[in-house]
Design a protein around this motif. Sequence first.
Motif, short mmCIF file in Angstrom:
data_model
loop_
_atom_site.label_atom_id
_atom_site.label_comp_id
_atom_site.label_asym_id
_atom_site.label_seq_id
_atom_site.Cartn_x
_atom_site.Cartn_y
_atom_site.Cartn_z
N GLU A 126 0.68 -1.06 -0.09
CA GLU A 126 0.02 0.09 -0.06
C GLU A 126 0.91 1.16 0.02
O GLU A 126 0.60 2.23 -0.72
CB GLU A 126 -0.84 0.00 1.32
CG GLU A 126 -2.01 1.12 1.25
CD GLU A 126 -2.81 1.18 2.38
OE1 GLU A 126 -3.85 1.92 2.68
OE2 GLU A 126 -2.78 0.02 3.25
N GLU A 159 -7.43 -1.25 -3.21
CA GLU A 159 -8.75 -2.05 -2.96
C GLU A 159 -9.12 -2.85 -3.82
O GLU A 159 -9.74 -3.98 -3.56
CB GLU A 159 -9.91 -0.83 -2.82
CG GLU A 159 -9.52 0.09 -1.46
CD GLU A 159 -10.72 0.73 -1.29
OE1 GLU A 159 -11.95 0.85 -1.75
OE2 GLU A 159 -10.59 1.95 -0.47
N TRP A 162 -7.29 -6.14 -3.39
CA TRP A 162 -7.91 -6.89 -2.31
C TRP A 162 -9.05 -7.63 -2.71
O TRP A 162 -9.24 -8.85 -2.27
CB TRP A 162 -8.17 -5.88 -1.21
CG TRP A 162 -6.95 -5.38 -0.72
CD1 TRP A 162 -5.74 -5.86 -0.70
CD2 TRP A 162 -6.87 -3.93 -0.05
NE1 TRP A 162 -4.65 -4.80 0.11
CE2 TRP A 162 -5.48 -3.73 0.50
CE3 TRP A 162 -7.64 -3.05 0.48
CZ2 TRP A 162 -5.15 -2.74 1.04
CZ3 TRP A 162 -7.30 -1.94 1.03
CH2 TRP A 162 -6.03 -1.57 1.25
N ASP A 163 -9.88 -7.04 -3.44
CA ASP A 163 -11.25 -7.64 -3.85
C ASP A 163 -10.84 -8.83 -4.78
O ASP A 163 -11.58 -10.05 -4.63
CB ASP A 163 -12.32 -6.78 -4.55
CG ASP A 163 -12.78 -5.57 -3.57
OD1 ASP A 163 -12.80 -5.64 -2.51
OD2 ASP A 163 -13.17 -4.53 -4.18
#
Length: 351
Positions: A126, A159, A162-163
């Motif tokens: 990140e 994000e 991560w999905d």
Amino acid sequence: MNDAAPFAPPLSEAEIEELDEFLMSDHVPDSSMDVSMIDGFITALVSGPNLVMPSTMLNWIWDADNGREAPQFSDALEYQRIVGLILRHWNDINDTLNASANNYEPLIMESRWEGRTMPVIDEWCEGYHKGLSIDAAGWTPLLAEHPEWFTAITLYGTESGWDELKARKDSVDQHEAFANSLADSARRIHRYWVEDRKLRIERDEMPVAIGPTGKREPLKRPPKAGRNEACPCGSGKKYKRCHGLLESNEFEATGRKTATFPRSSEGEEPTLIHSPLSQRIERVATGVDLEIYRGSTGGWLLEIVDEFGNSTVWDESFATDVEALAEALNVIDSEGITSVIGSSLRKSSAV
């Protein structure tokens, strides 16, 4: 002759814990980075296509969401200590990637899971991805040319990634493989941009600096001036007494501190090396010029020149130009810009 500054010592485990404790304290915004995220963030910044100012870096470390909030330091000493640790880590990563890239390893956390020690790479990825986003336009060519170098960074650092990870349900072995790929990806990316910068220099293209607001501005090469003409930097001094100091081995002796640069063994006059971190700082409708430079040997010197031509020179030198800039920003932000502005009578001082 090797005129490079000595490498910054890496942070010890105790210093890493000290920095992490501060970042997790109530004095820091909830959106601040942790140490692993800072490591990924700095790795991206020192590897990227353009120069990112240290003030920009610090803004995002304190507030990873918006780059606006700042910590509440107990005093100037705490500020210097914490920022000093961050800047040392910056220099350590930069030195390692430039001088011994094979020794580079990302600073990632670990956790225990079903009896195994597992690498936790989300924060590092990140942080690295945040470093890309600050200069998204500059990074675009490499992202398009070698997307495979960013696979793990994108999966664990965004994000959408991560999905995708949730849907993929990768094995533990695959997770460890992604973790093990980070160091090699960082080395490849750094090497790519080093070569790219060399090509730009050969084409005589000026580098770009990314400021605190994210604005991209080319670093301007100062115009040439005659020895007795006003220096183009705007200091109000004659060129031979300002950026023409390569003509002499000492500063003006009248009303200001005198500093001498060592001569070479052949006896010729020394050459001043001016840092690209030299810049103008503006606060509340006034501003000063920061000048950071060093001789062919020795540390970096810091000078602040105000609108009246008053010059404030630090007695002590700095190991790196980044540390010199951090000191100037600390004084201006903690004591106010007026603390380094003299009177219109143009007298000078030394600190």
